[in-house]
Design an enzyme around this catalytic site. Structure first.
Site, short mmCIF file in Angstrom:
data_model
loop_
_atom_site.label_atom_id
_atom_site.label_comp_id
_atom_site.label_asym_id
_atom_site.label_seq_id
_atom_site.Cartn_x
_atom_site.Cartn_y
_atom_site.Cartn_z
N HIS A 267 0.87 -1.19 0.00
CA HIS A 267 0.00 0.00 0.00
C HIS A 267 0.90 1.24 0.00
O HIS A 267 1.71 1.40 -0.91
CB HIS A 267 -0.93 -0.12 1.22
CG HIS A 267 -2.10 0.80 1.27
ND1 HIS A 267 -2.48 1.62 0.24
CD2 HIS A 267 -3.00 1.06 2.28
CE1 HIS A 267 -3.56 2.32 0.59
NE2 HIS A 267 -3.88 2.00 1.83
N HIS A 306 -2.50 -2.73 -9.56
CA HIS A 306 -3.47 -2.11 -8.66
C HIS A 306 -4.71 -2.98 -8.61
O HIS A 306 -5.09 -3.57 -9.62
CB HIS A 306 -3.84 -0.71 -9.15
CG HIS A 306 -4.46 0.13 -8.08
ND1 HIS A 306 -5.80 0.09 -7.79
CD2 HIS A 306 -3.89 1.00 -7.22
CE1 HIS A 306 -6.03 0.92 -6.79
NE2 HIS A 306 -4.90 1.49 -6.42
N ASP A 362 2.68 5.21 -7.00
CA ASP A 362 3.94 5.12 -6.26
C ASP A 362 5.16 4.93 -7.14
O ASP A 362 6.29 4.98 -6.66
CB ASP A 362 3.87 3.96 -5.25
CG ASP A 362 2.89 4.24 -4.14
OD1 ASP A 362 2.93 5.35 -3.61
OD2 ASP A 362 2.08 3.36 -3.81
N1 CMC Z 1 4.74 -7.32 -10.02
C1 CMC Z 1 4.65 -8.57 -10.54
N2 CMC Z 1 3.51 -9.27 -10.60
C2 CMC Z 1 2.41 -8.69 -10.08
C3 CMC Z 1 2.43 -7.40 -9.52
C4 CMC Z 1 3.65 -6.71 -9.51
N3 CMC Z 1 3.74 -5.47 -9.00
N4 CMC Z 1 1.19 -7.08 -9.10
C5 CMC Z 1 0.41 -8.13 -9.37
N5 CMC Z 1 1.14 -9.11 -9.97
C6 CMC Z 1 0.67 -10.39 -10.48
C7 CMC Z 1 0.39 -11.37 -9.37
O1 CMC Z 1 1.54 -12.15 -9.10
C8 CMC Z 1 -0.75 -12.19 -9.94
O2 CMC Z 1 -0.21 -13.09 -10.88
P1 CMC Z 1 -0.85 -14.58 -11.01
O3 CMC Z 1 -2.25 -14.34 -11.52
O4 CMC Z 1 0.03 -15.27 -11.98
O5 CMC Z 1 -0.82 -15.18 -9.65
C9 CMC Z 1 -1.56 -11.15 -10.71
O6 CMC Z 1 -0.62 -10.14 -11.10
C10 CMC Z 1 -2.70 -10.51 -9.91
O7 CMC Z 1 -2.13 -9.99 -8.71
P2 CMC Z 1 -2.85 -9.93 -7.31
O8 CMC Z 1 -1.81 -9.98 -6.23
O9 CMC Z 1 -3.96 -10.93 -7.27
O10 CMC Z 1 -3.50 -8.48 -7.38
P3 CMC Z 1 -4.11 -7.67 -6.18
O11 CMC Z 1 -5.23 -6.88 -6.71
O12 CMC Z 1 -4.39 -8.57 -5.01
O13 CMC Z 1 -2.89 -6.72 -5.72
C11 CMC Z 1 -1.39 -4.92 -5.56
C12 CMC Z 1 -2.78 -5.39 -6.03
C13 CMC Z 1 -1.28 -3.41 -5.69
C14 CMC Z 1 -1.23 -5.28 -4.07
C15 CMC Z 1 -0.31 -5.62 -6.40
O14 CMC Z 1 -0.43 -5.27 -7.76
C16 CMC Z 1 1.11 -5.31 -5.91
O15 CMC Z 1 1.60 -6.00 -5.01
N6 CMC Z 1 1.80 -4.27 -6.48
C17 CMC Z 1 3.09 -3.89 -6.02
C18 CMC Z 1 2.97 -3.02 -4.78
C19 CMC Z 1 2.47 -1.62 -5.11
O16 CMC Z 1 2.97 -0.97 -6.01
N7 CMC Z 1 1.50 -1.13 -4.31
C20 CMC Z 1 0.95 0.20 -4.46
C21 CMC Z 1 -0.47 0.19 -4.91
S1 CMC Z 1 -1.06 1.81 -5.43
C22 CMC Z 1 -1.00 2.85 -4.06
C23 CMC Z 1 -1.61 2.32 -2.82
O17 CMC Z 1 -2.63 1.62 -2.83
O18 CMC Z 1 -1.11 2.63 -1.77
#
Ligand code: CMC
Length: 424
Positions: A267, A306, A362
């Site tokens: 986050h 996201h 971010d």
């Molecule tokens: N790098 C590599 N793979 C990713 C990433 C990433 N940053 N984000 C998602 N994936 C992959 C994930 O491994 C999954 O793949 P698979 O279907 O093969 O298992 C797929 O994409 C879907 O991911 P998810 O974890 O189910 O998605 P989510 O909606 O639960 O998570 C998130 C959203 C923001 C937590 C995630 O994209 C992430 O960890 N991003 C990196 C951290 C980040 O930049 N966070 C800031 C978010 S914006 C500002 C805020 O909210 O504060």
């Protein structure tokens, strides 16, 4: 066309008709779907709330497919271009941008409340010098409840407004003072003649001889970043704010909890994690190996992806533009080349394209903060300061909403059935 959903329970053959309102069915309407009088009734199972609306809100709208973000109906790019952060905070809280008279009263109230209680400086002394700025920020925000016991009367809108003003007014000093403690410098008192962002920069960066004149370009850039971070509807920390607030805890305790939720690297801690990732990658030549590791599931490309946006985060676009303006003053951040190349590769690579992973807010913000001279530990604090306005707007809306009660999800219990503790 009837706005209802007809459900057939194949276990019993019975049919139910459930109303659809605003594209939702009420989960409680499923409770009547039962196999017998003893049956508890049907529930939904939704870990991480991926398809559950927890409230009706009139504050922030996101269309994740189209990359649209509106505060009270106003597009984020127009607000970033034409408003100030304090105007946006007023908008989030009140539903309309302030008139000239309202602006004067609002900025006056914020300036009047800007100094945290004197005891806060004493509390800082108890933290180790290498304490993370976000840990100190979180603790001091929570500690405000001890200085303002009146904050407990959350049912009184006038009392709520006073706490809202106190919190929005004091978080810049709390954040700046945490930084001053970590760098062994005395705290700087707020200056009511400065803008919200200018005052924060001054409290952070003023030299021992009392000198600091914020560069107007950097001051405006920080104000824009504050606008972009002010609210983002029902994210993890806002849900924490509403969840804690639903027990009728005072707002400072709820804000401390929301700050804790924001601290995590998935986050608001992501801006810090992005910078550390760029430093670790070190040079453009190392990017292909890094991307290969991410694709193998060994770590994430921080600042990408996201839960809601499945296209370019509109905030990231504005941050990228703002970075150019900041770098024109501070000089180009050498890590920018690595970030640009990472983005270029990721936007073409099938792994990221297929999963619809785009840069989020971010990805570029840390580069700006670093160029402005902030240490990485301050990055999540720079997110928490403006988000305080959004958290409080959402908290106030929740307390006014007759539909809301104490937040209390259900569970699906899969543990052992009743059994006896073995005797001798
Ligand atoms: N790098 C590599 N793979 C990713 C990433 C990433 N940053 N984000 C998602 N994936 C992959 C994930 O491994 C999954 O793949 P698979 O279907 O093969 O298992 C797929 O994409 C879907 O991911 P998810 O974890 O189910 O998605 P989510 O909606 O639960 O998570 C998130 C959203 C923001 C937590 C995630 O994209 C992430 O960890 N991003 C990196 C951290 C980040 O930049 N966070 C800031 C978010 S914006 C500002 C805020 O909210 O504060």
């Amino acid at each position: 066309m009837a706005d209802t959903l007809t459900i057939t329970d194949n276990r019993t053959g019975r049919q139910y008709e459930i109303p659809i309102t605003d594209g939702t069915v009420r989960a409680m309407d499923l409770r009547q779907v039962r196999t017998s009088d003893e049956d508890f009734g049907l529930m939904t199972y939704d870990p991480a709330y991926q398809n559950t609306a927890s409230c009706r809100s009139r504050i922030t709208f996101i269309d994740g497919d189209k990359g649209i973000l509106l505060y009270r109906g106003y597009p984020i790019d127009q607000l970033a271009e034409r408003s100030s952060f304090l105007d946006v905070a007023f908008l989030l809280l009140n539903g309309e941008l302030p008139t000239a008279a309202e602006r004067t009263a609002w900025t006056g109230a914020i300036a009047a409340q800007a100094t945290p209680p004197a005891g806060a400086v004493g509390l800082l002394q108890g933290f180790p010098r290498d304490a993370h700025a976000m840990g100190m920020f979180l603790s001091l925000v929570g500690a405000l409840s001890t200085y303002y016991p009146d904050a407990k009367t959350v049912s009184d809108p006038a009392v709520r407004l006073l706490q809202i003003q106190r919190a929005i007014a004091q978080v810049p000093a709390v954040g700046a003072w945490a930084y001053r403690h970590a760098t062994g410098q005395p705290v700087v008192a707020p200056d009511s003649t400065q803008s919200y962002a200018g005052n924060f920069l001054r409290m952070l960066l003023q030299t021992p001889d009392g000198h600091y004149e914020p560069n107007p370009v950097l001051e405006r850039a920080l104000d824009i970043l504050f606008i972009l971070h002010a609210d983002h509807e029902q994210n993890c920390s806002t849900s924490a704010m509403r969840g804690i607030g639903s027990s009728q805890a005072d707002p400072f305790s709820s804000l401390a909890g929301a700050t804790g939720a924001l601290y995590g690297p998935l986050h608001g801690g992501a801006n810090e994690a992005v910078l550390r990732m760029l430093l670790e990658i070190g040079s453009v030549d190392h990017i292909p190996a890094f991307i290969a590791r991410v694709k193998k599931g060994e770590g994430r490309l921080m600042g990408f992806g996201h839960r809601v946006y499945k296209s370019y985060d509109p905030r990231a676009r504005i941050v990228k533009r703002t970075a150019d303006e900041v770098f024109a003053v501070t000089g180009r951040n050498p890590l920018l080349d690595i970030a640009l190349e990472l983005e270029r590769i990721a936007l073409e690579d099938e792994y990221f394209v297929k999963r619809r992973l785009y840069p989020n807010v971010d990805f570029y913000s840390g580069l700006i903060y670093q160029a402005m001279g902030f240490p990485v530990e301050m990055f999540p604090v720079l997110f928490a300061i403006p988000r305080t306005a959004g958290w409080l707007a959402q908290w106030d809306e929740m307390l006014r909403d007759p539909d809301q009660k104490i937040a209390r999800p259900r569970q699906v219990y899969l543990g052992p059935a009743r059994r006896d503790v073995p005797g001798d």
